[in-house]
Design an enzyme around this catalytic site. Structure first.
Site, PDB file in Angstrom:
ATOM      1  N   ARG A  12       3.575  -6.853   5.133  1.00  0.00           N
ATOM      2  CA  ARG A  12       2.266  -7.097   4.501  1.00  0.00           C
ATOM      3  C   ARG A  12       2.181  -8.534   3.983  1.00  0.00           C
ATOM      4  O   ARG A  12       1.700  -8.795   2.873  1.00  0.00           O
ATOM      5  CB  ARG A  12       2.020  -6.134   3.332  1.00  0.00           C
ATOM      6  CG  ARG A  12       2.179  -4.676   3.656  1.00  0.00           C
ATOM      7  CD  ARG A  12       1.058  -4.132   4.523  1.00  0.00           C
ATOM      8  NE  ARG A  12       1.209  -2.702   4.663  1.00  0.00           N
ATOM      9  CZ  ARG A  12       1.925  -2.120   5.624  1.00  0.00           C
ATOM     10  NH1 ARG A  12       2.522  -2.847   6.556  1.00  0.00           N
ATOM     11  NH2 ARG A  12       2.011  -0.809   5.677  1.00  0.00           N
ATOM     12  N   SER A  42      -4.125   0.980   0.090  1.00  0.00           N
ATOM     13  CA  SER A  42      -3.000   0.914  -0.851  1.00  0.00           C
ATOM     14  C   SER A  42      -3.195  -0.275  -1.777  1.00  0.00           C
ATOM     15  O   SER A  42      -3.339  -1.409  -1.303  1.00  0.00           O
ATOM     16  CB  SER A  42      -1.677   0.716  -0.100  1.00  0.00           C
ATOM     17  OG  SER A  42      -1.490   1.764   0.805  1.00  0.00           O
ATOM     18  N   GLU A  88      -1.468  -5.366  -3.372  1.00  0.00           N
ATOM     19  CA  GLU A  88      -1.593  -5.725  -1.961  1.00  0.00           C
ATOM     20  C   GLU A  88      -2.903  -6.463  -1.682  1.00  0.00           C
ATOM     21  O   GLU A  88      -2.896  -7.474  -0.979  1.00  0.00           O
ATOM     22  CB  GLU A  88      -1.485  -4.463  -1.100  1.00  0.00           C
ATOM     23  CG  GLU A  88      -1.431  -4.789   0.370  1.00  0.00           C
ATOM     24  CD  GLU A  88      -1.339  -3.555   1.235  1.00  0.00           C
ATOM     25  OE1 GLU A  88      -0.304  -2.882   1.185  1.00  0.00           O
ATOM     26  OE2 GLU A  88      -2.309  -3.285   1.949  1.00  0.00           O
TER      27      GLU A  88
HETATM   28  P1  FAD Z   1     -10.942  -9.133   3.739  1.00  0.00           P
HETATM   29  O1  FAD Z   1     -10.746  -8.096   2.695  1.00  0.00           O
HETATM   30  O2  FAD Z   1     -12.315  -9.613   3.971  1.00  0.00           O
HETATM   31  O3  FAD Z   1      -9.999 -10.375   3.413  1.00  0.00           O
HETATM   32  C1  FAD Z   1      -8.644 -10.183   3.087  1.00  0.00           C
HETATM   33  C2  FAD Z   1      -7.990 -11.552   2.884  1.00  0.00           C
HETATM   34  O4  FAD Z   1      -8.003 -12.273   4.106  1.00  0.00           O
HETATM   35  C3  FAD Z   1      -8.723 -12.452   1.899  1.00  0.00           C
HETATM   36  O5  FAD Z   1      -7.772 -13.245   1.237  1.00  0.00           O
HETATM   37  C4  FAD Z   1      -9.617 -13.320   2.764  1.00  0.00           C
HETATM   38  O6  FAD Z   1      -9.913 -14.564   2.163  1.00  0.00           O
HETATM   39  C5  FAD Z   1      -8.729 -13.495   3.985  1.00  0.00           C
HETATM   40  N1  FAD Z   1      -9.497 -13.649   5.224  1.00  0.00           N
HETATM   41  C6  FAD Z   1     -10.418 -12.808   5.727  1.00  0.00           C
HETATM   42  N2  FAD Z   1     -10.875 -13.252   6.903  1.00  0.00           N
HETATM   43  C7  FAD Z   1     -10.226 -14.411   7.142  1.00  0.00           C
HETATM   44  C8  FAD Z   1     -10.261 -15.373   8.196  1.00  0.00           C
HETATM   45  N3  FAD Z   1     -11.076 -15.238   9.257  1.00  0.00           N
HETATM   46  N4  FAD Z   1      -9.444 -16.448   8.112  1.00  0.00           N
HETATM   47  C9  FAD Z   1      -8.595 -16.606   7.071  1.00  0.00           C
HETATM   48  N5  FAD Z   1      -8.536 -15.752   6.044  1.00  0.00           N
HETATM   49  C10 FAD Z   1      -9.335 -14.667   6.077  1.00  0.00           C
HETATM   50  N6  FAD Z   1      -4.022  -2.473   5.631  1.00  0.00           N
HETATM   51  C11 FAD Z   1      -2.909  -2.275   6.375  1.00  0.00           C
HETATM   52  O7  FAD Z   1      -2.146  -3.224   6.617  1.00  0.00           O
HETATM   53  N7  FAD Z   1      -2.595  -1.052   6.870  1.00  0.00           N
HETATM   54  C12 FAD Z   1      -3.381   0.031   6.647  1.00  0.00           C
HETATM   55  O8  FAD Z   1      -3.065   1.127   7.120  1.00  0.00           O
HETATM   56  C13 FAD Z   1      -4.556  -0.140   5.855  1.00  0.00           C
HETATM   57  N8  FAD Z   1      -5.347   0.931   5.573  1.00  0.00           N
HETATM   58  C14 FAD Z   1      -6.436   0.746   4.790  1.00  0.00           C
HETATM   59  C15 FAD Z   1      -7.248   1.868   4.496  1.00  0.00           C
HETATM   60  C16 FAD Z   1      -8.375   1.727   3.721  1.00  0.00           C
HETATM   61  C17 FAD Z   1      -9.218   2.947   3.413  1.00  0.00           C
HETATM   62  C18 FAD Z   1      -8.750   0.448   3.234  1.00  0.00           C
HETATM   63  C19 FAD Z   1     -10.007   0.274   2.439  1.00  0.00           C
HETATM   64  C20 FAD Z   1      -7.955  -0.660   3.506  1.00  0.00           C
HETATM   65  C21 FAD Z   1      -6.787  -0.519   4.276  1.00  0.00           C
HETATM   66  N9  FAD Z   1      -5.952  -1.607   4.582  1.00  0.00           N
HETATM   67  C22 FAD Z   1      -4.846  -1.426   5.364  1.00  0.00           C
HETATM   68  C23 FAD Z   1      -6.262  -2.947   4.041  1.00  0.00           C
HETATM   69  C24 FAD Z   1      -7.267  -3.756   4.915  1.00  0.00           C
HETATM   70  O9  FAD Z   1      -8.085  -2.904   5.668  1.00  0.00           O
HETATM   71  C25 FAD Z   1      -6.558  -4.709   5.864  1.00  0.00           C
HETATM   72  O10 FAD Z   1      -5.732  -5.592   5.158  1.00  0.00           O
HETATM   73  C26 FAD Z   1      -7.562  -5.540   6.692  1.00  0.00           C
HETATM   74  O11 FAD Z   1      -6.884  -6.319   7.640  1.00  0.00           O
HETATM   75  C27 FAD Z   1      -8.454  -6.441   5.829  1.00  0.00           C
HETATM   76  O12 FAD Z   1      -9.463  -6.950   6.675  1.00  0.00           O
HETATM   77  P2  FAD Z   1     -10.821  -7.508   6.096  1.00  0.00           P
HETATM   78  O13 FAD Z   1     -11.561  -8.125   7.225  1.00  0.00           O
HETATM   79  O14 FAD Z   1     -11.554  -6.437   5.369  1.00  0.00           O
HETATM   80  O15 FAD Z   1     -10.288  -8.621   5.101  1.00  0.00           O
HETATM   81  P1  NAP Z   2       3.169   7.985   4.072  1.00  0.00           P
HETATM   82  O1  NAP Z   2       3.334   8.223   5.521  1.00  0.00           O
HETATM   83  O2  NAP Z   2       2.949   9.162   3.178  1.00  0.00           O
HETATM   84  O3  NAP Z   2       4.367   7.116   3.517  1.00  0.00           O
HETATM   85  C1  NAP Z   2       4.353   6.688   2.165  1.00  0.00           C
HETATM   86  C2  NAP Z   2       5.031   5.379   2.067  1.00  0.00           C
HETATM   87  O4  NAP Z   2       6.363   5.549   2.498  1.00  0.00           O
HETATM   88  C3  NAP Z   2       4.399   4.324   2.925  1.00  0.00           C
HETATM   89  O5  NAP Z   2       4.053   3.267   2.076  1.00  0.00           O
HETATM   90  C4  NAP Z   2       5.457   3.936   3.933  1.00  0.00           C
HETATM   91  O6  NAP Z   2       5.699   2.553   4.022  1.00  0.00           O
HETATM   92  C5  NAP Z   2       6.723   4.530   3.402  1.00  0.00           C
HETATM   93  N1  NAP Z   2       7.499   5.101   4.523  1.00  0.00           N
HETATM   94  C6  NAP Z   2       7.356   6.335   5.029  1.00  0.00           C
HETATM   95  N2  NAP Z   2       8.246   6.510   6.039  1.00  0.00           N
HETATM   96  C7  NAP Z   2       8.934   5.372   6.166  1.00  0.00           C
HETATM   97  C8  NAP Z   2       9.980   4.945   7.018  1.00  0.00           C
HETATM   98  N3  NAP Z   2      10.493   5.733   7.945  1.00  0.00           N
HETATM   99  N4  NAP Z   2      10.445   3.692   6.888  1.00  0.00           N
HETATM  100  C9  NAP Z   2       9.941   2.882   5.971  1.00  0.00           C
HETATM  101  N5  NAP Z   2       8.938   3.232   5.124  1.00  0.00           N
HETATM  102  C10 NAP Z   2       8.441   4.464   5.212  1.00  0.00           C
HETATM  103  O7  NAP Z   2       2.006   6.922   3.856  1.00  0.00           O
HETATM  104  P2  NAP Z   2       0.459   7.030   3.896  1.00  0.00           P
HETATM  105  O8  NAP Z   2      -0.018   6.489   2.631  1.00  0.00           O
HETATM  106  O9  NAP Z   2      -0.019   8.345   4.380  1.00  0.00           O
HETATM  107  O10 NAP Z   2       0.149   5.956   5.010  1.00  0.00           O
HETATM  108  C11 NAP Z   2       0.540   6.135   6.347  1.00  0.00           C
HETATM  109  C12 NAP Z   2       0.687   4.778   6.987  1.00  0.00           C
HETATM  110  O11 NAP Z   2      -0.543   4.074   6.898  1.00  0.00           O
HETATM  111  C13 NAP Z   2       1.728   3.912   6.311  1.00  0.00           C
HETATM  112  O12 NAP Z   2       2.366   3.148   7.286  1.00  0.00           O
HETATM  113  C14 NAP Z   2       0.917   3.035   5.397  1.00  0.00           C
HETATM  114  O13 NAP Z   2       1.507   1.770   5.208  1.00  0.00           O
HETATM  115  C15 NAP Z   2      -0.384   2.898   6.155  1.00  0.00           C
HETATM  116  N6  NAP Z   2      -1.494   2.724   5.207  1.00  0.00           N
HETATM  117  C16 NAP Z   2      -1.624   1.510   4.635  1.00  0.00           C
HETATM  118  C17 NAP Z   2      -2.657   1.282   3.743  1.00  0.00           C
HETATM  119  C18 NAP Z   2      -2.867  -0.083   3.166  1.00  0.00           C
HETATM  120  O14 NAP Z   2      -3.877  -0.325   2.541  1.00  0.00           O
HETATM  121  N7  NAP Z   2      -1.934  -0.976   3.346  1.00  0.00           N
HETATM  122  C19 NAP Z   2      -3.547   2.292   3.423  1.00  0.00           C
HETATM  123  C20 NAP Z   2      -3.331   3.521   4.011  1.00  0.00           C
HETATM  124  C21 NAP Z   2      -2.309   3.736   4.909  1.00  0.00           C
HETATM  125  P3  NAP Z   2       4.817   1.567   4.925  1.00  0.00           P
HETATM  126  O15 NAP Z   2       3.616   1.328   4.107  1.00  0.00           O
HETATM  127  O16 NAP Z   2       5.693   0.365   5.039  1.00  0.00           O
HETATM  128  O17 NAP Z   2       4.542   2.242   6.226  1.00  0.00           O
END
Ligand code: FAD
Ligand code: NAP
Length: 347
Positions: A161, A236, A332
């Site tokens: 991340r 998250s 995050e």
């Molecule tokens: P924004 O929120 O608009 O921006 C995020 C950051 O990036 C800001 O700092 C912004 O300035 C910068 N930015 C945006 N666009 C650009 C650009 N073109 N150039 C340079 N900088 C830029 N993330 C995960 O990694 N895994 C997940 O599973 C995941 N699940 C999510 C589930 C939900 C319900 C929600 C709400 C979010 C989740 N996220 C997850 C977080 C998010 O969706 C991701 O990080 C996504 O990539 C953000 O994209 P955005 O366009 O909305 O970025």
């Molecule tokens: P989950 O599967 O219940 O797992 C909970 C947490 O445990 C996650 O943060 C995941 O880390 C970690 N984990 C589980 N198994 C793992 C393994 N084998 N090795 C290392 N780490 C492990 O999580 P969940 O919330 O339902 O989400 C499922 C997936 O979607 C995850 O990968 C999560 O990162 C992603 N997600 C991300 C966001 C976001 O905003 N970033 C939001 C929703 C879901 P990791 O996060 O490193 O996978």
């Protein structure tokens, strides 16, 4: 290019918190970008889908909404396809487009909100796959040098991340497109907990198709995560902390049930969700903000929360976890202009 003055940002962030921008500029092409005065990172803000940001304050300058579209095939061989994707393409739509065309590697990243241009910023990851597995390069406008830059994946310093764009050179690059190398043969990645079970529930036996893996991931996410349309959130809110083996050992003695995952570099990743639950913080509410009762990592806007209220709640969660475990959780999403929230810039 569209321009609006004194624009509301409430519908442009998935937390749905109120905030305003002095100017809102929607970029639809690279030419739009070049016709603008040079962006000023101290006053201006880049925004994609607004799904990884908490707006605690108004934006005194310009919000640049990146809506530069396009999915172009650059090269194709027997093994893989190289595509260039405009930063303004919706990420989930891109994943579905790829699956429909037989381009693989993105299935586990289904239903992540936001736009393609932000995907490298935190090296999006889910269900055992990260963007880093397919990213080839990033094209960006270098706002510091007022020039175009092409950064190879290795230069993007992608981590858990994390990336160059998030931690080392924040607000320097405006990403306009990304290049992905997607394999054509399909290798399912279903070892992450829950996917194989979800496929079995769907009646899938034997090797699943890419569409079936994507559907399984979509269903898992819909079951577990609060929908931002129902309750504003940014996914998250806290990263899983990474600590040294010694610290992990001490914590394992004190809290044997704390989930831990060893990483390749010798560090250990700890479950932030477990720590928050262990402090009995699930459901904790401050103003209109709450720790989701469904998912301890997610903070939700229950109706009329302000960004400051969400940040107050987040700070309380971080303090309580630190008191109990000696570990400071890191947010995050980007925290826009809360006092003391700026992450330290990495060298
Ligand atoms: P924004 O929120 O608009 O921006 C995020 C950051 O990036 C800001 O700092 C912004 O300035 C910068 N930015 C945006 N666009 C650009 C650009 N073109 N150039 C340079 N900088 C830029 N993330 C995960 O990694 N895994 C997940 O599973 C995941 N699940 C999510 C589930 C939900 C319900 C929600 C709400 C979010 C989740 N996220 C997850 C977080 C998010 O969706 C991701 O990080 C996504 O990539 C953000 O994209 P955005 O366009 O909305 O970025
Ligand atoms: P989950 O599967 O219940 O797992 C909970 C947490 O445990 C996650 O943060 C995941 O880390 C970690 N984990 C589980 N198994 C793992 C393994 N084998 N090795 C290392 N780490 C492990 O999580 P969940 O919330 O339902 O989400 C499922 C997936 O979607 C995850 O990968 C999560 O990162 C992603 N997600 C991300 C966001 C976001 O905003 N970033 C939001 C929703 C879901 P990791 O996060 O490193 O996978």
């Amino acid at each position: 290019m569209k321009v609006a003055e004194q624009a509301s940002l409430e519908s442009l962030n998935t937390f749905r918190v109120p905030a305003r921008a002095a100017l809102l500029v929607t970029l639809e092409s690279e030419e739009d970008l070049l016709s603008l005065p040079p962006p000023r990172p101290d006053r201006d803000l880049l925004l994609g889908g607004g799904s990884n940001i908490l707006l605690v304050d108004d934006v005194p300058g310009t919000v640049l909404l990146n809506r530069i579209r396009g999915i172009d095939v650059l090269e194709r061989d027997a093994d893989a396809i190289l595509i260039e994707v405009g930063a303004g393409e919706n990420w989930h739509a891109l994943v579905q487009h790829a699956i429909a065309h037989g381009w693989h590697g993105l299935e586990n990243l289904s239903l992540i909100p936001g736009l393609a241009g932000a995907a490298p910023v935190q090296n999006i990851g889910a269900y055992g796959v990260e963007l880093s597995s397919v990213l080839r390069s990033v094209t960006a406008w270098d706002m510091q040098r007022a020039t175009w830059a092409v950064l190879d994946a290795a230069d993007c310093r992608l981590g858990y991340r994390d990336s160059l764009f998030r931690s080392h050179e924040p607000d320097r690059y405006l990403i306009t497109s990304i290049r992905l190398r997607l394999p054509l043969p399909f290798t399912p990645r279903i070892e992450y907990a829950g996917i194989a079970e979800a496929l079995a529930r769907d009646g899938v036996t034997g090797s699943p198709s890419a569409a079936q893996v994507s559907q399984a991931v979509i269903r898992l996410r819909q079951q577990k995560l609060p929908d931002p349309q129902q309750a504003g959130n940014a996914g998250s809110f806290f990263k899983n902390p990474e600590v040294g083996a010694d610290t992990a050992g001490v914590l394992a003695d004190g809290f044997p049930a704390l989930p831990r995952w060893p990483l390749a570099d010798g560090a250990v990743k700890l479950s932030a969700a477990w720590m928050i639950e262990h402090c009995s913080l699930k459901g904790l509410a401050r103003g209109g903000a709450a720790v989701s009762g469904r998912h301890a990592l997610v903070l939700v806007n229950e109706g009329h929360a302000t960004g400051a209220e969400v940040w107050q709640l987040a700070t309380e969660v971080m303090n309580r976890v630190e008191d109990r475990f000696g570990i400071r959780l890191e947010p995050e999403p980007r925290i826009y202009r809360a006092p003391g929230a700026r992450a330290e810039r990495k060298p």
